[in-house]
Design a protein around this motif. Sequence first.
Motif, PDB file in Angstrom:
ATOM      1  N   ILE A 226       0.832  -1.209   0.000  1.00 29.45           N
ATOM      2  CA  ILE A 226       0.000   0.000   0.000  1.00 29.45           C
ATOM      3  C   ILE A 226       0.865   1.257   0.000  1.00 29.45           C
ATOM      4  CG2 ILE A 226      -1.661   1.356   1.341  1.00 29.45           C
ATOM      5  CD1 ILE A 226      -2.816  -1.356   2.313  1.00 29.45           C
ATOM      6  N   LEU A 227       1.819   1.327   0.926  1.00 28.43           N
ATOM      7  CA  LEU A 227       2.672   2.516   1.031  1.00 28.43           C
ATOM      8  C   LEU A 227       3.563   2.676  -0.198  1.00 28.43           C
ATOM      9  CD1 LEU A 227       3.775   2.405   4.790  1.00 28.43           C
ATOM     10  CD2 LEU A 227       2.063   3.887   3.737  1.00 28.43           C
ATOM     11  N   ARG A 228       4.059   1.559  -0.709  1.00 23.87           N
ATOM     12  CA  ARG A 228       4.966   1.627  -1.869  1.00 23.87           C
ATOM     13  C   ARG A 228       4.243   2.121  -3.108  1.00 23.87           C
ATOM     14  NH1 ARG A 228       7.830   2.226  -5.519  1.00 23.87           N
ATOM     15  NH2 ARG A 228       9.709   1.081  -6.123  1.00 23.87           N
ATOM     16  N   LEU A 229       2.964   1.751  -3.263  1.00 32.58           N
ATOM     17  CA  LEU A 229       2.206   2.156  -4.446  1.00 32.58           C
ATOM     18  C   LEU A 229       1.538   3.516  -4.290  1.00 32.58           C
ATOM     19  CD1 LEU A 229       0.518  -1.229  -5.425  1.00 32.58           C
ATOM     20  CD2 LEU A 229       2.523  -0.167  -6.456  1.00 32.58           C
ATOM     21  N   LEU A 230       1.480   4.021  -3.051  1.00 27.13           N
ATOM     22  CA  LEU A 230       0.833   5.314  -2.828  1.00 27.13           C
ATOM     23  C   LEU A 230       1.611   6.465  -3.441  1.00 27.13           C
ATOM     24  CD1 LEU A 230      -0.543   5.328   0.836  1.00 27.13           C
ATOM     25  CD2 LEU A 230      -1.833   5.563  -1.284  1.00 27.13           C
ATOM     26  N   LYS A 231       2.934   6.307  -3.504  1.00 32.14           N
ATOM     27  CA  LYS A 231       3.776   7.402  -3.960  1.00 32.14           C
ATOM     28  C   LYS A 231       4.675   6.924  -5.091  1.00 32.14           C
ATOM     29  CE  LYS A 231       6.451  11.201  -2.028  1.00 32.14           C
ATOM     30  NZ  LYS A 231       7.015  11.763  -0.795  1.00 32.14           N
ATOM     31  N   PRO A 232       4.233   7.083  -6.337  1.00 31.45           N
ATOM     32  CA  PRO A 232       5.060   6.657  -7.463  1.00 31.45           C
ATOM     33  C   PRO A 232       6.257   7.579  -7.642  1.00 31.45           C
ATOM     34  CG  PRO A 232       3.120   7.804  -8.249  1.00 31.45           C
ATOM     35  CD  PRO A 232       2.951   7.655  -6.763  1.00 31.45           C
ATOM     36  N   LEU A 233       7.161   7.184  -8.536  1.00 29.71           N
ATOM     37  CA  LEU A 233       8.334   7.993  -8.815  1.00 29.71           C
ATOM     38  C   LEU A 233       7.942   9.363  -9.339  1.00 29.71           C
ATOM     39  CD1 LEU A 233      10.519   5.261 -10.542  1.00 29.71           C
ATOM     40  CD2 LEU A 233      10.651   6.035  -8.194  1.00 29.71           C
ATOM     41  N   GLU A 234       8.782  10.354  -9.089  1.00 24.25           N
ATOM     42  CA  GLU A 234       8.472  11.722  -9.515  1.00 24.25           C
ATOM     43  C   GLU A 234       8.318  11.821 -11.023  1.00 24.25           C
ATOM     44  OE1 GLU A 234      11.465  14.220  -7.919  1.00 24.25           O
ATOM     45  OE2 GLU A 234      10.640  14.224  -5.899  1.00 24.25           O
ATOM     46  N   LYS A 235       9.237  11.180 -11.750  1.00 23.00           N
ATOM     47  CA  LYS A 235       9.188  11.221 -13.210  1.00 23.00           C
ATOM     48  C   LYS A 235       8.818   9.839 -13.733  1.00 23.00           C
ATOM     49  CE  LYS A 235      12.664  14.883 -13.629  1.00 23.00           C
ATOM     50  NZ  LYS A 235      13.995  15.255 -14.192  1.00 23.00           N
ATOM     51  N   LEU A 236       7.543   9.665 -14.043  1.00 20.25           N
ATOM     52  CA  LEU A 236       7.068   8.372 -14.509  1.00 20.25           C
ATOM     53  C   LEU A 236       7.458   8.149 -15.967  1.00 20.25           C
ATOM     54  CD1 LEU A 236       3.507   8.131 -12.949  1.00 20.25           C
ATOM     55  CD2 LEU A 236       5.489   6.779 -12.345  1.00 20.25           C
ATOM     56  N   LYS A 237       8.104   7.020 -16.213  1.00 17.53           N
ATOM     57  CA  LYS A 237       8.398   6.620 -17.575  1.00 17.53           C
ATOM     58  C   LYS A 237       7.358   5.602 -18.016  1.00 17.53           C
ATOM     59  CE  LYS A 237      13.372   7.261 -16.884  1.00 17.53           C
ATOM     60  NZ  LYS A 237      14.711   6.597 -16.896  1.00 17.53           N
ATOM     61  N   ILE A 238       7.345   5.305 -19.306  1.00 18.33           N
ATOM     62  CA  ILE A 238       6.370   4.351 -19.834  1.00 18.33           C
ATOM     63  C   ILE A 238       6.548   2.992 -19.156  1.00 18.33           C
ATOM     64  CG2 ILE A 238       5.651   3.081 -21.886  1.00 18.33           C
ATOM     65  CD1 ILE A 238       6.345   5.532 -23.541  1.00 18.33           C
ATOM     66  N   SER A 239       7.818   2.596 -18.933  1.00 20.82           N
ATOM     67  CA  SER A 239       8.082   1.305 -18.287  1.00 20.82           C
ATOM     68  C   SER A 239       7.532   1.265 -16.868  1.00 20.82           C
ATOM     69  CB  SER A 239       9.587   1.032 -18.271  1.00 20.82           C
ATOM     70  OG  SER A 239      10.276   2.055 -17.571  1.00 20.82           O
TER      71      SER A 239
ATOM     72  N   PHE B 138       4.073  11.179  14.017  1.00 22.45           N
ATOM     73  CA  PHE B 138       4.185  12.445  13.288  1.00 22.45           C
ATOM     74  C   PHE B 138       5.440  12.450  12.421  1.00 22.45           C
ATOM     75  CE2 PHE B 138       6.229  16.641  13.113  1.00 22.45           C
ATOM     76  CZ  PHE B 138       5.302  17.324  12.338  1.00 22.45           C
ATOM     77  N   LEU B 139       6.559  12.002  12.994  1.00 20.91           N
ATOM     78  CA  LEU B 139       7.819  11.966  12.241  1.00 20.91           C
ATOM     79  C   LEU B 139       7.738  10.985  11.078  1.00 20.91           C
ATOM     80  CD1 LEU B 139      10.446  12.103  15.145  1.00 20.91           C
ATOM     81  CD2 LEU B 139       9.792  13.941  13.579  1.00 20.91           C
ATOM     82  N   VAL B 140       7.077   9.853  11.306  1.00 29.10           N
ATOM     83  CA  VAL B 140       6.903   8.878  10.227  1.00 29.10           C
ATOM     84  C   VAL B 140       6.053   9.474   9.109  1.00 29.10           C
ATOM     85  CG1 VAL B 140       5.851   6.667   9.599  1.00 29.10           C
ATOM     86  CG2 VAL B 140       7.196   6.854  11.689  1.00 29.10           C
ATOM     87  N   PHE B 141       4.919  10.078   9.484  1.00 26.46           N
ATOM     88  CA  PHE B 141       4.004  10.661   8.495  1.00 26.46           C
ATOM     89  C   PHE B 141       4.680  11.800   7.733  1.00 26.46           C
ATOM     90  CE2 PHE B 141       0.553  13.653   7.374  1.00 26.46           C
ATOM     91  CZ  PHE B 141      -0.192  12.819   6.549  1.00 26.46           C
ATOM     92  N   ARG B 142       5.401  12.644   8.456  1.00 25.44           N
ATOM     93  CA  ARG B 142       6.089  13.775   7.835  1.00 25.44           C
ATOM     94  C   ARG B 142       7.159  13.293   6.858  1.00 25.44           C
ATOM     95  NH1 ARG B 142      10.729  16.680   9.042  1.00 25.44           N
ATOM     96  NH2 ARG B 142      10.705  18.903   8.481  1.00 25.44           N
ATOM     97  N   SER B 143       7.898  12.278   7.261  1.00 28.49           N
ATOM     98  CA  SER B 143       8.949  11.745   6.391  1.00 28.49           C
ATOM     99  C   SER B 143       8.357  11.095   5.149  1.00 28.49           C
ATOM    100  CB  SER B 143       9.805  10.735   7.154  1.00 28.49           C
ATOM    101  OG  SER B 143      10.475  11.365   8.231  1.00 28.49           O
ATOM    102  N   LEU B 144       7.241  10.390   5.305  1.00 26.34           N
ATOM    103  CA  LEU B 144       6.602   9.762   4.153  1.00 26.34           C
ATOM    104  C   LEU B 144       6.149  10.803   3.132  1.00 26.34           C
ATOM    105  CD1 LEU B 144       4.453   6.959   5.821  1.00 26.34           C
ATOM    106  CD2 LEU B 144       6.435   6.650   4.346  1.00 26.34           C
TER     107      LEU B 144
ATOM    108  N   LEU C  60      17.132   9.963   7.912  1.00 28.12           N
ATOM    109  CA  LEU C  60      16.410  10.674   6.856  1.00 28.12           C
ATOM    110  C   LEU C  60      15.984  12.068   7.309  1.00 28.12           C
ATOM    111  CD1 LEU C  60      14.187   7.846   5.307  1.00 28.12           C
ATOM    112  CD2 LEU C  60      16.359   8.763   4.477  1.00 28.12           C
ATOM    113  N   ILE C  61      15.578  12.192   8.571  1.00 27.71           N
ATOM    114  CA  ILE C  61      15.210  13.513   9.105  1.00 27.71           C
ATOM    115  C   ILE C  61      16.428  14.430   9.109  1.00 27.71           C
ATOM    116  CG2 ILE C  61      14.489  14.749  11.191  1.00 27.71           C
ATOM    117  CD1 ILE C  61      12.728  12.301  11.836  1.00 27.71           C
ATOM    118  N   LYS C  62      17.571  13.883   9.527  1.00 29.17           N
ATOM    119  CA  LYS C  62      18.807  14.668   9.544  1.00 29.17           C
ATOM    120  C   LYS C  62      19.208  15.097   8.135  1.00 29.17           C
ATOM    121  CE  LYS C  62      23.646  14.451  10.997  1.00 29.17           C
ATOM    122  NZ  LYS C  62      24.720  13.593  11.581  1.00 29.17           N
ATOM    123  N   LEU C  63      19.111  14.191   7.163  1.00 31.09           N
ATOM    124  CA  LEU C  63      19.442  14.519   5.779  1.00 31.09           C
ATOM    125  C   LEU C  63      18.506  15.584   5.231  1.00 31.09           C
ATOM    126  CD1 LEU C  63      20.144  10.944   4.307  1.00 31.09           C
ATOM    127  CD2 LEU C  63      21.819  12.755   4.746  1.00 31.09           C
TER     128      LEU C  63
END
Length: 415
Positions: free
Chosen positions: A220-233, A344-350, A394-397
């Motif tokens: 569910i989480l992996r499919l909720l946010k696709p790549l920024e630049k979607l290619k045909i593949s 909150f940190l998990v949601f914000r990072s997602l 990830l928060i630090k980065l």
Amino acid sequence: MMIKGNYLDDENVQHSTSDRIISISLMSPFVILSIQFFILNAFNLTSTIYTDLIMLSSKIVVGLFFLVALPRVFQRSRLKILVIYFIGFCVILYNYLVFPENHQVMESIIFPFFFMCLPAYIYCVSIENLKVLMSVMKETSYIVFIIGSLLSGLILSGFASLGYYSMSLSYYMLLPAIIFLNELISRVNVHNFLLASISIFIILALGARGPLLCIAVFIILRLLKPLEKLKISHVINLIFIFGIITLVAINIERILNALSNILSDFGLKSRSIRLFLSGDYHSSGRDVLYNELIYQIKNSPLLGIGIAGDRRVLPAAYAHNIILEILAHFGVVLGGILILILFFLVFRSLIMESNFNYTLLVVWISLGLTHLMVSSSYLIDLKFWIFLGILTKLIKLNMSSNENHYLRLQIESYK
């Protein structure tokens, strides 16, 4: 310039080598414990005079992996080590003094907390290039997959037995299942499809339902946010994945019946399949634990019952739910604040992370957090502390990236 370039290249190689050594130490428990489980069950050595010796040997080997990486971690994070262990010591000492009735149960979590969980968190935060960690995770997945598949083959052929079902095997196979699913979503091919399918089949046939929940959350989480630049593949991959999910959802009862019949031919009965087909909610006694823990929280809402207090008041050792566990350990106020901060940190990072960082976070949410809603304990679970390390990193980065962006804007404004 050539000298400077060579120096920078050597430095990058050293950093990459250190990251790899630290990453291998972090993932070593997955491999060593899988091998331990294979030896105990393939050679029918459980509950024998050799069991404790094999388990002790496994701990020593994992400890050696961590010791090898320790100088590199210490070089990078000596201050973090002091601060984190000081905080951990203060928390344990406070609970030891305030809740004397918990002394015996607290002593049981001292070793895993200070010598497994906190080191895992520190080691994870010490990694500079998280792509190196992901690479080691993939390599680890192949090793665990081979070990789990060999044991499953022995079980199906009647040369080994796990009894009614094995929660341990299903959680060992969770890592390859999620990693191969992630590869399948990124690139659909027969190789990724077979490895992911076999891993999930082993979990469904021989394991518990908790890992299946983790897999569902990952998808569910992996499919909720696709790549920024979607290619045909990428679009084709997503259409294929959604198609498979739809077909499975429509024919789930037929699929489960077919799998049940196949397993019956091998003399096996899947506990998970039987429960899914029955349509009954089966809590395995967790509702009794939850009700008792809620009662204890109501009786001591401000201070709670102290760290590891659930092990004292519950018949099944621990809470089996991280939210109730934290509320019981720290009270409603402090515990509630800690839970809100975490989610909150998990949601914000997602929301903020994209591409690789998002995928890595989702992988470790599925591996290190989701199962704590129904099993294990955050005090002794290595995967949870690796997840916390990933989240912290990830928060630090993200903060560093925002600071650099602000500085660039300031510099441009002066030009």
